[in-house]
Design a protein around this motif. Sequence first.
Motif, PDB file in Angstrom:
ATOM      1  N   TYR A 137       0.832  -1.204   0.000  1.00 37.70           N
ATOM      2  CA  TYR A 137       0.000   0.000   0.000  1.00 37.70           C
ATOM      3  C   TYR A 137       0.865   1.251   0.000  1.00 37.70           C
ATOM      4  CZ  TYR A 137       0.935   0.623   5.055  1.00 37.70           C
ATOM      5  OH  TYR A 137       1.526   0.826   6.277  1.00 37.70           O
ATOM      6  N   THR A 138       0.234   2.358  -0.378  1.00 31.46           N
ATOM      7  CA  THR A 138       0.878   3.668  -0.287  1.00 31.46           C
ATOM      8  C   THR A 138      -0.143   4.696   0.146  1.00 31.46           C
ATOM      9  OG1 THR A 138       2.429   5.179  -1.387  1.00 31.46           O
ATOM     10  CG2 THR A 138       0.488   4.534  -2.652  1.00 31.46           C
ATOM     11  N   LEU A 139       0.343   5.755   0.777  1.00 30.43           N
ATOM     12  CA  LEU A 139      -0.494   6.865   1.212  1.00 30.43           C
ATOM     13  C   LEU A 139      -0.243   8.041   0.265  1.00 30.43           C
ATOM     14  CD1 LEU A 139       0.396   6.711   5.039  1.00 30.43           C
ATOM     15  CD2 LEU A 139      -1.409   5.437   3.848  1.00 30.43           C
ATOM     16  N   PHE A 140      -1.127   8.236  -0.693  1.00 31.99           N
ATOM     17  CA  PHE A 140      -0.970   9.361  -1.628  1.00 31.99           C
ATOM     18  C   PHE A 140      -1.276  10.665  -0.891  1.00 31.99           C
ATOM     19  CE2 PHE A 140      -1.933   6.016  -4.892  1.00 31.99           C
ATOM     20  CZ  PHE A 140      -0.751   6.130  -5.609  1.00 31.99           C
ATOM     21  N   GLN A 141      -0.244  11.501  -0.718  1.00 30.55           N
ATOM     22  CA  GLN A 141      -0.387  12.737   0.056  1.00 30.55           C
ATOM     23  C   GLN A 141       0.151  13.926  -0.747  1.00 30.55           C
ATOM     24  OE1 GLN A 141       1.800  11.523   3.536  1.00 30.55           O
ATOM     25  NE2 GLN A 141       0.031  10.538   4.478  1.00 30.55           N
ATOM     26  N   PRO A 142      -0.750  14.682  -1.399  1.00 30.46           N
ATOM     27  CA  PRO A 142      -0.317  15.840  -2.199  1.00 30.46           C
ATOM     28  C   PRO A 142      -0.352  17.165  -1.457  1.00 30.46           C
ATOM     29  CG  PRO A 142      -2.617  15.382  -2.631  1.00 30.46           C
ATOM     30  CD  PRO A 142      -2.174  14.381  -1.589  1.00 30.46           C
ATOM     31  N   GLY A 143      -0.644  17.121  -0.147  1.00 30.03           N
ATOM     32  CA  GLY A 143      -0.853  18.371   0.572  1.00 30.03           C
ATOM     33  C   GLY A 143      -2.231  18.932   0.244  1.00 30.03           C
ATOM     34  N   LEU A 144      -2.336  20.244   0.219  1.00 27.75           N
ATOM     35  CA  LEU A 144      -3.598  20.909  -0.112  1.00 27.75           C
ATOM     36  C   LEU A 144      -3.715  21.023  -1.630  1.00 27.75           C
ATOM     37  CD1 LEU A 144      -5.940  22.381   1.484  1.00 27.75           C
ATOM     38  CD2 LEU A 144      -4.755  24.505   0.919  1.00 27.75           C
ATOM     39  N   LEU A 145      -4.911  20.819  -2.144  1.00 29.55           N
ATOM     40  CA  LEU A 145      -5.101  20.971  -3.589  1.00 29.55           C
ATOM     41  C   LEU A 145      -4.969  22.449  -3.972  1.00 29.55           C
ATOM     42  CD1 LEU A 145      -8.044  18.526  -4.422  1.00 29.55           C
ATOM     43  CD2 LEU A 145      -5.575  18.143  -4.619  1.00 29.55           C
ATOM     44  N   ALA A 182       6.078  28.399   8.283  1.00 26.51           N
ATOM     45  CA  ALA A 182       5.474  27.062   8.197  1.00 26.51           C
ATOM     46  C   ALA A 182       5.285  26.670   6.731  1.00 26.51           C
ATOM     47  CB  ALA A 182       4.133  27.045   8.921  1.00 26.51           C
ATOM     48  N   ILE A 183       5.508  25.394   6.449  1.00 25.35           N
ATOM     49  CA  ILE A 183       5.453  24.906   5.065  1.00 25.35           C
ATOM     50  C   ILE A 183       4.056  24.429   4.700  1.00 25.35           C
ATOM     51  CG2 ILE A 183       6.315  23.134   3.472  1.00 25.35           C
ATOM     52  CD1 ILE A 183       8.437  25.172   4.130  1.00 25.35           C
ATOM     53  N   MET A 184       3.643  24.792   3.501  1.00 21.87           N
ATOM     54  CA  MET A 184       2.406  24.269   2.918  1.00 21.87           C
ATOM     55  C   MET A 184       2.754  23.661   1.555  1.00 21.87           C
ATOM     56  SD  MET A 184      -0.848  23.720   3.091  1.00 21.87           S
ATOM     57  CE  MET A 184      -1.517  24.730   4.414  1.00 21.87           C
ATOM     58  N   THR A 185       2.367  22.405   1.370  1.00 19.64           N
ATOM     59  CA  THR A 185       2.535  21.759   0.068  1.00 19.64           C
ATOM     60  C   THR A 185       1.234  21.907  -0.703  1.00 19.64           C
ATOM     61  OG1 THR A 185       4.018  20.132   1.065  1.00 19.64           O
ATOM     62  CG2 THR A 185       3.158  19.629  -1.134  1.00 19.64           C
ATOM     63  N   LEU A 186       1.322  22.366  -1.939  1.00 19.71           N
ATOM     64  CA  LEU A 186       0.140  22.588  -2.780  1.00 19.71           C
ATOM     65  C   LEU A 186       0.351  21.924  -4.135  1.00 19.71           C
ATOM     66  CD1 LEU A 186       0.359  26.086  -1.531  1.00 19.71           C
ATOM     67  CD2 LEU A 186      -1.951  25.177  -1.666  1.00 19.71           C
ATOM     68  N   THR A 187      -0.598  21.084  -4.526  1.00 20.56           N
ATOM     69  CA  THR A 187      -0.500  20.309  -5.762  1.00 20.56           C
ATOM     70  C   THR A 187      -1.834  20.368  -6.488  1.00 20.56           C
ATOM     71  OG1 THR A 187       1.015  18.784  -4.621  1.00 20.56           O
ATOM     72  CG2 THR A 187       0.070  18.028  -6.715  1.00 20.56           C
TER      73      THR A 187
END
Length: 316
Positions: A137-145, A182-187
């Motif tokens: 399994y994998t946890l698909f984690q793109p941050g915030l759309l 603070a870091i925000m990942t956006l994809t």
Amino acid sequence: MVKVAVAGGSGQVAQEIIDALLLSRKHEITVLSRKKAPTTHTTPEVHWQTVDYNDKSGLVNALRGTHTLLSFVQTLSDPDQKSQKNLIDAAIAAGVKRFAPSEYGSKTTIDMPWQQGKEEIRNYLEEVNKKGDILEYTLFQPGLLLDYLAYPYKTAKYVDPLQTVFDFQNKRAILVDGHEGAIMTLTTVADLAAIVARAIDYEGTWPRNGGIQGNRVTFSQLLEIGQRVRGDFSVDKVKVEDLEAGNLKTSWNIAAVHQAVSNDQASALLKAVTIGILLSSSKAAWDVSDEMNRLFPNYEFTRIENFLANVWKGKP
């Protein structure tokens, strides 16, 4: 070609990913849903199967021959996470090779109580694999759309934009005092869907953490981008101690929530979501890892400033 099953396949993100899979013309796709196929369902390449997530034997039969199972089961509507646990048990019994639980967001769920179901499923997957690699399994984690920052404008075929603590429409933002770094990942959801499609084609073993870094920026960098794209922003700064006490001392708050949230839940959730996003970001919850970037180094992600400049060009 492999058989891919999509549980909760009528959801918005699920439909974006199904479309990306259809583009590859490589896989047989089956949607598993509590609902009957909508009358507008006219895609012959996608099979629709109505299932009862409480019927484990029925799930086993539905999953026989499936190579990869993607779950988009809503954790909010399944408080004890029985649906996903049954899905995992059925996947193992049916011989499914790969599974991706309903994630598609942050790295951790700290200070986000509405996301605690994800932690329960992560723990369950670790438990079933304690005696060996029972289910990959994998946890698909793109941050915030990233599409959410286009609110109220829609930038994807299915995913609706949502309000966030960065309100580009009204040129305002909420930041945690002392945590502007603070870091925000956006994809974008398009990039998320493209990466998931590539991951299904990938012949190696999936990493358990499936971080997807479309864009990794600090809150202050995001504010600077917003000001270049939209002009001056008004900024409300809040203190950690107020947030931890459940107090949101701001001049405004988000007013639109995810379509999966009922009207009864919405009003109570709006304040909690704002507080949770702000607190969790100060504790690195949205600084997701980059495993999928490393698996697919040639993939070019949508750049945040280009995306926002295109969305907001000519808008009032």
